[in-house]
Design a protein around this motif. Sequence first.
Motif, PDB file in Angstrom:
ATOM      1  N   LYS A 106       0.829  -1.211   0.000  1.00  0.00           N
ATOM      2  CA  LYS A 106       0.000   0.000   0.000  1.00  0.00           C
ATOM      3  C   LYS A 106       0.861   1.256   0.000  1.00  0.00           C
ATOM      4  CE  LYS A 106      -4.061  -1.961   2.342  1.00  0.00           C
ATOM      5  NZ  LYS A 106      -4.916  -1.922   3.564  1.00  0.00           N
ATOM      6  N   GLU A 107       1.879   1.280   0.880  1.00  0.00           N
ATOM      7  CA  GLU A 107       2.740   2.455   0.972  1.00  0.00           C
ATOM      8  C   GLU A 107       3.517   2.676  -0.328  1.00  0.00           C
ATOM      9  OE1 GLU A 107       5.195   1.690   4.331  1.00  0.00           O
ATOM     10  OE2 GLU A 107       3.654   2.271   5.807  1.00  0.00           O
ATOM     11  N   THR A 108       4.011   1.591  -0.886  1.00  0.00           N
ATOM     12  CA  THR A 108       4.830   1.714  -2.088  1.00  0.00           C
ATOM     13  C   THR A 108       3.996   2.120  -3.296  1.00  0.00           C
ATOM     14  OG1 THR A 108       6.372   0.051  -1.249  1.00  0.00           O
ATOM     15  CG2 THR A 108       6.435   0.504  -3.621  1.00  0.00           C
ATOM     16  N   ILE A 109       2.834   1.543  -3.454  1.00  0.00           N
ATOM     17  CA  ILE A 109       1.960   1.931  -4.572  1.00  0.00           C
ATOM     18  C   ILE A 109       1.574   3.397  -4.442  1.00  0.00           C
ATOM     19  CG2 ILE A 109      -0.331   1.599  -5.588  1.00  0.00           C
ATOM     20  CD1 ILE A 109      -0.001  -1.406  -4.940  1.00  0.00           C
ATOM     21  N   GLN A 111       3.339   5.768  -2.980  1.00  0.00           N
ATOM     22  CA  GLN A 111       4.533   6.556  -3.337  1.00  0.00           C
ATOM     23  C   GLN A 111       4.728   6.616  -4.850  1.00  0.00           C
ATOM     24  OE1 GLN A 111       7.467   4.412  -1.129  1.00  0.00           O
ATOM     25  NE2 GLN A 111       6.971   5.362   0.837  1.00  0.00           N
ATOM     26  N   LEU A 112       4.542   5.487  -5.506  1.00  0.00           N
ATOM     27  CA  LEU A 112       4.733   5.447  -6.960  1.00  0.00           C
ATOM     28  C   LEU A 112       3.652   6.230  -7.690  1.00  0.00           C
ATOM     29  CD1 LEU A 112       5.821   1.716  -7.434  1.00  0.00           C
ATOM     30  CD2 LEU A 112       7.267   3.758  -7.473  1.00  0.00           C
ATOM     31  N   ILE A 113       2.428   6.213  -7.160  1.00  0.00           N
ATOM     32  CA  ILE A 113       1.359   7.023  -7.756  1.00  0.00           C
ATOM     33  C   ILE A 113       1.697   8.517  -7.627  1.00  0.00           C
ATOM     34  CG2 ILE A 113      -1.022   7.804  -7.406  1.00  0.00           C
ATOM     35  CD1 ILE A 113      -0.893   5.286  -9.030  1.00  0.00           C
ATOM     36  N   GLN A 114       2.185   8.919  -6.448  1.00  0.00           N
ATOM     37  CA  GLN A 114       2.587  10.323  -6.273  1.00  0.00           C
ATOM     38  C   GLN A 114       3.714  10.696  -7.234  1.00  0.00           C
ATOM     39  OE1 GLN A 114       3.049  11.932  -2.199  1.00  0.00           O
ATOM     40  NE2 GLN A 114       2.391   9.902  -1.459  1.00  0.00           N
ATOM     41  N   LEU A 115       4.669   9.793  -7.401  1.00  0.00           N
ATOM     42  CA  LEU A 115       5.801  10.047  -8.281  1.00  0.00           C
ATOM     43  C   LEU A 115       5.349  10.094  -9.747  1.00  0.00           C
ATOM     44  CD1 LEU A 115       8.833  10.529  -8.305  1.00  0.00           C
ATOM     45  CD2 LEU A 115       9.181   8.053  -8.315  1.00  0.00           C
ATOM     46  N   THR A 116       4.420   9.234 -10.110  1.00  0.00           N
ATOM     47  CA  THR A 116       3.860   9.258 -11.463  1.00  0.00           C
ATOM     48  C   THR A 116       3.115  10.554 -11.700  1.00  0.00           C
ATOM     49  OG1 THR A 116       3.604   6.843 -11.404  1.00  0.00           O
ATOM     50  CG2 THR A 116       2.379   8.030 -13.100  1.00  0.00           C
ATOM     51  N   ARG A 117       2.352  10.974 -10.705  1.00  0.00           N
ATOM     52  CA  ARG A 117       1.586  12.214 -10.838  1.00  0.00           C
ATOM     53  C   ARG A 117       2.513  13.407 -11.032  1.00  0.00           C
ATOM     54  NH1 ARG A 117      -0.901  12.195  -6.087  1.00  0.00           N
ATOM     55  NH2 ARG A 117      -2.609  10.891  -6.826  1.00  0.00           N
ATOM     56  N   LEU A 118       3.601  13.466 -10.254  1.00  0.00           N
ATOM     57  CA  LEU A 118       4.551  14.562 -10.409  1.00  0.00           C
ATOM     58  C   LEU A 118       5.219  14.521 -11.785  1.00  0.00           C
ATOM     59  CD1 LEU A 118       6.181  16.938  -9.240  1.00  0.00           C
ATOM     60  CD2 LEU A 118       7.796  15.266  -8.315  1.00  0.00           C
ATOM     61  N   SER A 119       5.591  13.342 -12.246  1.00  0.00           N
ATOM     62  CA  SER A 119       6.257  13.194 -13.541  1.00  0.00           C
ATOM     63  C   SER A 119       5.332  13.544 -14.691  1.00  0.00           C
ATOM     64  CB  SER A 119       6.762  11.750 -13.711  1.00  0.00           C
ATOM     65  OG  SER A 119       7.652  11.407 -12.670  1.00  0.00           O
ATOM     66  N   ALA A 120       4.010  13.448 -14.456  1.00  0.00           N
ATOM     67  CA  ALA A 120       3.031  13.681 -15.520  1.00  0.00           C
ATOM     68  C   ALA A 120       2.567  15.118 -15.613  1.00  0.00           C
ATOM     69  CB  ALA A 120       1.824  12.774 -15.296  1.00  0.00           C
ATOM     70  N   THR A 121       3.033  15.974 -14.714  1.00  0.00           N
ATOM     71  CA  THR A 121       2.485  17.331 -14.658  1.00  0.00           C
ATOM     72  C   THR A 121       2.741  18.158 -15.917  1.00  0.00           C
ATOM     73  OG1 THR A 121       4.497  18.040 -13.503  1.00  0.00           O
ATOM     74  CG2 THR A 121       2.576  17.493 -12.147  1.00  0.00           C
ATOM     75  N   LYS A 122       3.772  17.820 -16.683  1.00  0.00           N
ATOM     76  CA  LYS A 122       4.085  18.600 -17.895  1.00  0.00           C
ATOM     77  C   LYS A 122       3.291  18.154 -19.123  1.00  0.00           C
ATOM     78  CE  LYS A 122       8.886  19.804 -16.803  1.00  0.00           C
ATOM     79  NZ  LYS A 122      10.295  19.717 -17.269  1.00  0.00           N
ATOM     80  N   TYR A 123       2.524  17.096 -18.962  1.00  0.00           N
ATOM     81  CA  TYR A 123       1.885  16.497 -20.131  1.00  0.00           C
ATOM     82  C   TYR A 123       0.372  16.626 -20.067  1.00  0.00           C
ATOM     83  CZ  TYR A 123       6.494  14.262 -20.242  1.00  0.00           C
ATOM     84  OH  TYR A 123       7.845  14.017 -20.239  1.00  0.00           O
ATOM     85  N   THR A 124      -0.260  16.547 -21.237  1.00  0.00           N
ATOM     86  CA  THR A 124      -1.713  16.496 -21.285  1.00  0.00           C
ATOM     87  C   THR A 124      -2.185  15.162 -20.739  1.00  0.00           C
ATOM     88  OG1 THR A 124      -1.758  15.528 -23.500  1.00  0.00           O
ATOM     89  CG2 THR A 124      -1.714  17.926 -23.361  1.00  0.00           C
ATOM     90  N   ARG A 125      -3.429  15.128 -20.291  1.00  0.00           N
ATOM     91  CA  ARG A 125      -3.974  13.863 -19.786  1.00  0.00           C
ATOM     92  C   ARG A 125      -4.009  12.817 -20.899  1.00  0.00           C
ATOM     93  NH1 ARG A 125      -9.222  13.388 -15.894  1.00  0.00           N
ATOM     94  NH2 ARG A 125      -7.897  14.848 -14.749  1.00  0.00           N
ATOM     95  N   SER A 126      -4.254  13.268 -22.125  1.00  0.00           N
ATOM     96  CA  SER A 126      -4.283  12.346 -23.259  1.00  0.00           C
ATOM     97  C   SER A 126      -2.926  11.683 -23.470  1.00  0.00           C
ATOM     98  CB  SER A 126      -4.685  13.099 -24.536  1.00  0.00           C
ATOM     99  OG  SER A 126      -4.573  12.268 -25.665  1.00  0.00           O
ATOM    100  N   LYS A 127      -1.841  12.462 -23.372  1.00  0.00           N
ATOM    101  CA  LYS A 127      -0.510  11.892 -23.565  1.00  0.00           C
ATOM    102  C   LYS A 127      -0.165  10.933 -22.434  1.00  0.00           C
ATOM    103  CE  LYS A 127       4.276  13.107 -24.617  1.00  0.00           C
ATOM    104  NZ  LYS A 127       5.199  14.185 -25.046  1.00  0.00           N
ATOM    105  N   VAL A 128      -0.544  11.288 -21.223  1.00  0.00           N
ATOM    106  CA  VAL A 128      -0.287  10.397 -20.087  1.00  0.00           C
ATOM    107  C   VAL A 128      -1.040   9.088 -20.274  1.00  0.00           C
ATOM    108  CG1 VAL A 128      -0.556  10.081 -17.610  1.00  0.00           C
ATOM    109  CG2 VAL A 128       0.199  12.292 -18.503  1.00  0.00           C
TER     110      VAL A 128
END
Length: 641
Positions: A106-109, A111-128
């Motif tokens: 649970k903790e790791t997923i 953390q990875l979701i937060q990291l994915t969200r941060l990495s995706a901030t420069k992109y459109t939702r469609s590209k993500v």
Amino acid sequence: MDKNKYFELLGKTFQSTEEIVSEIINLKAILNLPKGTEHFVSDLHGEYDAFQHLLRNASGNIKEKINDLFHQTLTSKEQKELATLVYYPELRLARIEHELSATWYKETIDQLIQLTRLSATKYTRSKVRKTLPKRFSYIIEELLYQNIATNDKKDYYDQIINDVIQLRQAQPLIIDLSYTIQQLAIDHLHVVGDIYDRGPAPDKIVEALIEYHSVDVQWGNHDIIWMGAASGSAICMMNVIRICARYNNLSIIEDAYGINLRPLLTYAEKYYLDNPAFRPKLASDDHVSKENLDETTKMHQAAAILQFKLEEQLVRRRPEFDMEHRLLLSNTNFQTQEVLIHGKLYPLENTCFATVNPERPDEITPEEHDLIEHLLSNFVNSEKLRRHLNFLMKKGSMYLVYNENLLIHGCIPLQSDGSFKGMTLNGKTYAGKSLLDYFETSLRAAYKEPHITQDYNTDLIWYLWSGECSSLFGKKEMTTFERYFIADKVTHTEEKNVYYELREDEAVIRQLLKEFDLNGDDSHIINGHTPIKEVKGEDPIKANGKMIVIDGGFSKPYQKTTGLAGYTLLYNSYGMQLVAHKAFSSIEHILSQHDDVLSIRRVVDRPVDRKKVSDTTVGAQLKTEIQDLVGLLAYSSLGDF
């Protein structure tokens, strides 16, 4: 194309004016996103393990994002462990499987979701969405865009995670999230030349590049020599074989590309003996039997002598290449074992001239002719090699202007006064940008028709490897013969083009950039090709930041003189950072020590204003597309849509 015909073709993509309007709005919005992160690497030289680690850690970009997110909640050790998980999820999970629990998942997923969200901030939702793995796209998207400000759907999200764990899908989800983060961390990859030679696995590097989401390649001198071999150049082919033998990498030719070298071995064993100068360079972990060592040594000699013969033929065939000083076999006295170089006699050692006719040193015997034709056919018809080089042709170029930067592997040949050094080809003189354009056009023509050999275009590939005005070589002459046979190291010197001195001068670099229509203060030349000797105080950032050299020595043989294992460059919306790397040891070391081999990050420059997509090469393309769509919208309003 006729304007009406153009709009007719464009109109087939859109079924209504609403679709056109929607796309215009979408593209204009994209122009205002932050510029994506570019990743620059160079001179990989077959070092696949080190290269793939750079792709996985994005030259420290992922580690930096982890620190940004978790510097207050995770210890330094925990951050490193999370980074290692993102880099090598399958291996890391297998290593700690006995420690895993529902709480850890649970903790790791999370953390990875937060990291994915941060990495995706420069992109459109469609590209993500297009980046997400298909098997978990729904789950990841739901978790990615959850509203953390409200508890209205907390039970809903908790149920998703609980079911993922209960159904034994936590590890596959963690693996997919890790690879998604790796892809989102870098928007575009530039390889500034020299994928091939020296290291053991250039084929694996090309395979990785083929699978990479967004990449371009600027050809290096070691890349084009393989292109030459596949284009029907016998001399390029012999050089490829010679280098692979020199670094004990003949398996690249035989095992990776399925090219049978047995005929060469049969020939080599017939005429050559053991020769210390031609024994392959072995890495500390190489384990080679005496039989294989002897075979490689003999094949090394055979390839070298055939190369020297073919070079003499080419030099005589192309006097316009001005390479008569390389007729060294013809300047050799085979009785006294001496060679005349630039008016001075030098004694020869470690010679292996059993197959050389002293009366006609460049003569290729019928036996050698058949051997060369057989090997060349295998190179030209290797399906895997052709697929790899087709990729380099499609994604590659002699140079690239991208986001106001000039990417070039080697140099732009210059005179001592800083003016362009010209070369006359087919009766016309070329210099600067036009010379590089001619080289590229010629190379593409040779590769397109590999059945035509010894033609002008194919011969010019060899000039690109070793000629004085080659932008990929950048030296007066290549002293391969001298390094094998002459003890006096004065003869080994390869005098560099003055470009490599003048690139320290900001005014010169600005003038070179102007030749390629780059006049902005944010423009740079980004070079590879020449290892930076950091141990001797050399700086990879030159000309007041206008010139950046990113070959620090990925090739292991270079690392003793460079003092490190390569530079890479990151260019995001905030500016450029140069990253130095320690020598890559092994994946096992990284998994056990959580050491991602990064060394120093240095800011090259920081623009006053944060760059957006509208400021980039892609942005310029989008603006053109918007103009076309606006025109199509007007066209459709006339009733012709």
